[in-house]
Design a protein around this motif. Structure first.
Motif, mmCIF file in Angstrom:
data_model
loop_
_atom_site.group_PDB
_atom_site.id
_atom_site.type_symbol
_atom_site.label_atom_id
_atom_site.label_comp_id
_atom_site.label_asym_id
_atom_site.label_seq_id
_atom_site.Cartn_x
_atom_site.Cartn_y
_atom_site.Cartn_z
ATOM 1 N N VAL A 103 -46.424 65.717 45.421
ATOM 2 C CA VAL A 103 -46.346 64.469 44.651
ATOM 3 C C VAL A 103 -46.305 63.245 45.566
ATOM 4 O O VAL A 103 -46.041 62.079 45.189
ATOM 5 N N SER A 104 -47.092 63.122 46.770
ATOM 6 C CA SER A 104 -46.991 62.095 47.475
ATOM 7 C C SER A 104 -48.130 60.855 46.860
ATOM 8 O O SER A 104 -49.090 61.297 46.052
ATOM 9 N N MET A 156 -37.162 61.888 41.654
ATOM 10 C CA MET A 156 -37.571 62.883 41.208
ATOM 11 C C MET A 156 -37.375 63.644 40.007
ATOM 12 O O MET A 156 -38.220 64.190 39.252
ATOM 13 N N GLY A 157 -36.290 63.386 39.367
ATOM 14 C CA GLY A 157 -35.943 63.920 37.969
ATOM 15 C C GLY A 157 -35.538 65.282 37.817
ATOM 16 O O GLY A 157 -35.423 65.927 38.844
ATOM 17 N N THR A 158 -34.863 65.828 36.685
ATOM 18 C CA THR A 158 -34.018 67.009 36.769
ATOM 19 C C THR A 158 -35.017 68.059 36.717
ATOM 20 O O THR A 158 -34.483 69.284 36.869
ATOM 21 N N GLU A 159 -36.122 67.986 36.428
ATOM 22 C CA GLU A 159 -37.127 69.172 36.465
ATOM 23 C C GLU A 159 -37.065 69.967 37.850
ATOM 24 O O GLU A 159 -37.233 71.290 38.050
ATOM 25 N N SER A 206 -45.867 57.985 35.580
ATOM 26 C CA SER A 206 -45.228 57.028 35.220
ATOM 27 C C SER A 206 -43.693 57.069 35.078
ATOM 28 O O SER A 206 -42.838 56.460 34.624
ATOM 29 N N GLY A 207 -43.381 58.502 35.311
ATOM 30 C CA GLY A 207 -41.909 58.866 35.199
ATOM 31 C C GLY A 207 -41.864 59.737 36.297
ATOM 32 O O GLY A 207 -42.332 60.016 37.104
ATOM 33 N N PRO A 208 -40.512 60.599 35.885
ATOM 34 C CA PRO A 208 -40.281 61.679 37.059
ATOM 35 C C PRO A 208 -41.147 62.739 36.748
ATOM 36 O O PRO A 208 -41.997 62.781 35.926
ATOM 37 N N LEU A 209 -40.955 63.947 37.524
ATOM 38 C CA LEU A 209 -41.660 65.182 37.451
ATOM 39 C C LEU A 209 -41.756 65.663 35.745
ATOM 40 O O LEU A 209 -40.413 65.591 35.161
ATOM 41 N N GLY A 225 -33.724 54.416 45.440
ATOM 42 C CA GLY A 225 -32.649 53.944 44.644
ATOM 43 C C GLY A 225 -31.549 55.151 44.397
ATOM 44 O O GLY A 225 -31.745 56.303 44.635
ATOM 45 N N PRO A 226 -30.551 54.685 43.922
ATOM 46 C CA PRO A 226 -29.131 55.646 43.644
ATOM 47 C C PRO A 226 -29.450 57.004 42.877
ATOM 48 O O PRO A 226 -29.240 58.109 43.334
ATOM 49 N N GLY A 227 -30.599 56.923 42.003
ATOM 50 C CA GLY A 227 -30.888 58.094 41.300
ATOM 51 C C GLY A 227 -32.078 59.024 41.702
ATOM 52 O O GLY A 227 -32.806 59.840 40.933
ATOM 53 N N SER A 228 -32.541 58.820 42.942
ATOM 54 C CA SER A 228 -33.744 59.122 43.349
ATOM 55 C C SER A 228 -33.851 60.947 43.212
ATOM 56 O O SER A 228 -34.682 61.488 43.098
ATOM 57 N N LEU A 229 -32.670 61.454 43.620
ATOM 58 C CA LEU A 229 -32.477 62.723 43.596
ATOM 59 C C LEU A 229 -31.567 63.274 42.384
ATOM 60 O O LEU A 229 -30.664 62.643 42.127
ATOM 61 N N PRO A 230 -31.862 64.286 41.649
ATOM 62 C CA PRO A 230 -30.921 64.793 40.485
ATOM 63 C C PRO A 230 -29.695 65.126 40.842
ATOM 64 O O PRO A 230 -29.357 65.508 41.877
ATOM 65 N N LYS A 231 -28.734 64.994 40.099
ATOM 66 C CA LYS A 231 -27.236 65.596 40.363
ATOM 67 C C LYS A 231 -27.404 67.086 40.201
ATOM 68 O O LYS A 231 -28.314 67.534 39.569
#
Lengths: 356, 205
Positions: free
Chosen positions: A60-61, A68-71, A41-44, A90-96
């Motif tokens: 995580v397929s 993906m989240g910051t983890e 339901s959320g990122p990693l 979307g824009p936030g798919s990969l963490p900064k």
């Protein structure tokens, strides 16, 4: 692409319940973790890198991830990340900060196929150790020139997108062995692709190609090449029309082919210059030369002993054909300056080429 | 020799091992029914645990992995297709060909045999997507086909039976109908990877 006979996805799991379960399964030695086919339901989940510090392979397929989240940044030695069939794009798919994370050096294999990327996220191009990248079945409209940053790339799968053009920078990947561009909307191949000297397999089927640049002949290591489902050539061999050469051209050809002797004092400067511009007809069986009247034709040519490909050929007249040709001939009246970029020529017309 | 026998058995193969055993039994007879073999192949419900040892994938193209050599009467093999992998248009050298999907989906496109001159685009007859556990059948009198995994996200695995066994076939250029004889090789046999000579024309596009 799309769902063929897949079962409906399970209901998303509450984050707390999943975190509790993973924490209970924690292992300092475990190298692989497969979360599919559970629904996230959320990122990693935060804490993943502490419960599984030795993680090398994460799958995580099909978990419904939208980001993906910051983890991801905390996983110290991940070399394979499989995240296909999710809702990433979307824009936030990969963490900064991906470029500074351990992942940027450790990750070798990334599979983002079956997601919703309409462009390659710039963060992706910071994964400098990447050897294998799949973005098959997404919504890509192009390939960024910065793809050349992925200098270790050996395997690039971009089939099933909406790509219309290939940047020449793609050719700057010295280790690329497998390139899949099938099922896109590609209209031409940049001749620079011939610099991919490691290329062993090239998949181009189901695109909008009408011809290939003759530089493709330089890919001597190529063992697999797919071209089916492209509108190659056949239709516009029929469109050929031809304008006869000028009297000047015919005279010039005669002077050259009969080796009629002349000195600069015999002719105006302009004609002396003109005669120096003679080019040899590329047909090896023809001894002819041409000046400014050329029939630009697309011809099938044997390649790697296996395929007959249409290539751009210059021939001195419709009667002068390459040994492989059996097509009928004529040319359009449209003129165009001598060009290096065959790729820009509209494929459904034949062009008369003016030299000099 | 395959013909319609007087009675056709209805088999149920409950495992890959049992499928092989029944196939040996069927092919020990003088006459074998195409329908019977097709129904038997279809009856086996794919269980990856039973065939994973034969399912060796190659990055660049599909692989052929021999499972059983049928006492010389047939070859049973597993083909592994990565995303986007496909075959050329090919014939079946006067043999019967059964193709059952074990995992994923495969698109089969049927073509007419090209004309004598082989000078023109080949004619597509039909196409279909085969689902898991479905079994298709083809022979040269039916036509030629191309088989491909059109998925960009899922690999596919198929189980093929050829009778009599053959190791050469013709591939056809869709644009011209020109044919080219090729030798087919096994990527693995009985679960063991085989190393074969390079430079042999491979069955491809």
């Amino acid at each position: 692409p799309g769902v063929l006979g897949q079962a409906p996805p399970p209901a998303p799991e509450p984050e707390a319940a999943l975190a509790a379960e993973l924490s209970a399964r924690r292992s300092a030695e475990a190298r692989r973790l497969v979360l599919s086919p559970r629904r996230l339901s959320g990122p990693l989940p935060a804490g993943l890198s502490q419960w599984f510090p030795a993680l090398e392979v994460l799958d995580v397929s099909g978990t419904g991830l939208t980001e993906m989240g910051t983890e991801l940044l905390s996983l110290p030695c991940l070399h394979t990340l499989l995240a296909k069939n999710n809702r990433l794009g979307g824009p936030g798919s990969l963490p900064k900060g991906l470029g500074q994370a351990p992942l940027a050096r450790s990750l070798r294999v990334l599979n983002f196929s079956g997601n919703r990327f309409s462009e390659m996220p710039p963060a992706l191009l910071q994964l400098r150790g990447l050897r294998s990248l799949s973005l098959g079945g997404n919504r890509l409209h192009g390939i960024p020139p910065d793809i050349q940053e992925l200098q270790s790339l050996e395997f690039l799968y971009l089939g099933g997108n909406f790509i219309t053009a290939i940047p020449p920078e793609l050719a700057k990947l010295p280790s690329l062995r497998y390139l899949v561009l099938c099922d896109n909307k590609i209209q031409s191949i940049p001749p620079q692709l011939a610099q991919l000297h490691s290329l062993r397999s090239l998949s181009l089927h189901n695109n909008l190609l009408t011809y290939l640049p003759r530089e493709i002949l330089n890919l001597v290591h190529l063992e697999e090449l797919s071209l089916r489902g492209n509108p190659l050539v056949v239709r516009f061999v029929r469109d050929l029309t031809y304008n006869p050469p000028s009297l000047q051209e015919l005279a010039g050809r005669t002077v050259k082919t009969r080796s009629v002797p002349y000195a600069p004092s015999d002719l105006p400067d302009s004609l002396v210059r003109y005669l120096s511009l003679a080019s040899n007809c590329p047909n090896p069986k023809c001894g002819g030369v041409y000046f400014d009247s050329c029939v630009r034709q697309i011809k099938f040519v044997d390649f790697c002993g296996k395929y007959r490909l249409p290539l751009m050929h210059y021939l001195c007249s419709p009667e002068c054909s390459s040994p492989y040709s059996s097509a009928s001939q004529s040319s359009t009246s449209q003129s165009e300056s001598d060009s290096e970029d065959e790729a820009s020529v509209a494929a459904h017309r034949m062009q008369k080429v003016l030299l000099g | 020799m395959m013909e319609q026998p007087v009675q056709t058995e209805t088999w149920k193969a409950r495992s890959l091992e049992e499928l092989v055993r029944i196939l040996h039994q069927i092919f020990a007879e003088d006459k074998v029914s195409v329908d019977e073999v097709q129904a038997l192949m279809e009856s086996y419900e794919s269980n990856p645990e039973e065939w994973l040892q034969y399912a060796k994938f190659d990055q660049y193209r599909y692989t052929r992995n021999l499972v059983d050599s049928g006492n010389g009467k047939f070859n049973l093999m597993i083909l592994c297709w990565g995303e986007g992998h496909g075959s050329s248009i090919h014939d079946h050298t006067d043999s019967h060909c059964f193709m059952k999907i074990l995992q994923g989906n495969l698109k089969e496109t049927l073509f007419e045999w090209p004309g004598k001159k082989g000078n023109g685009e080949m004619t597509k007859k039909s196409e279909r997507v085969l689902r898991e556990n479905q079994c298709a059948y083809i022979n040269d009198s039916i036509g030629l086909h191309r088989v491909e995994n059109i998925s960009h996200t899922e690999p596919a695995v198929s189980l093929h039976l050829y009778s009599p066994p053959f190791n050469t076939c013709n591939t056809f250029d869709q644009r011209t109908g020109h044919k080219h004889k090729v030798t087919m090789t096994f990527y693995s046999q009985f679960g063991e990877r085989t190393v074969c000579a390079t430079g042999v024309p491979q069955e491809n596009n």
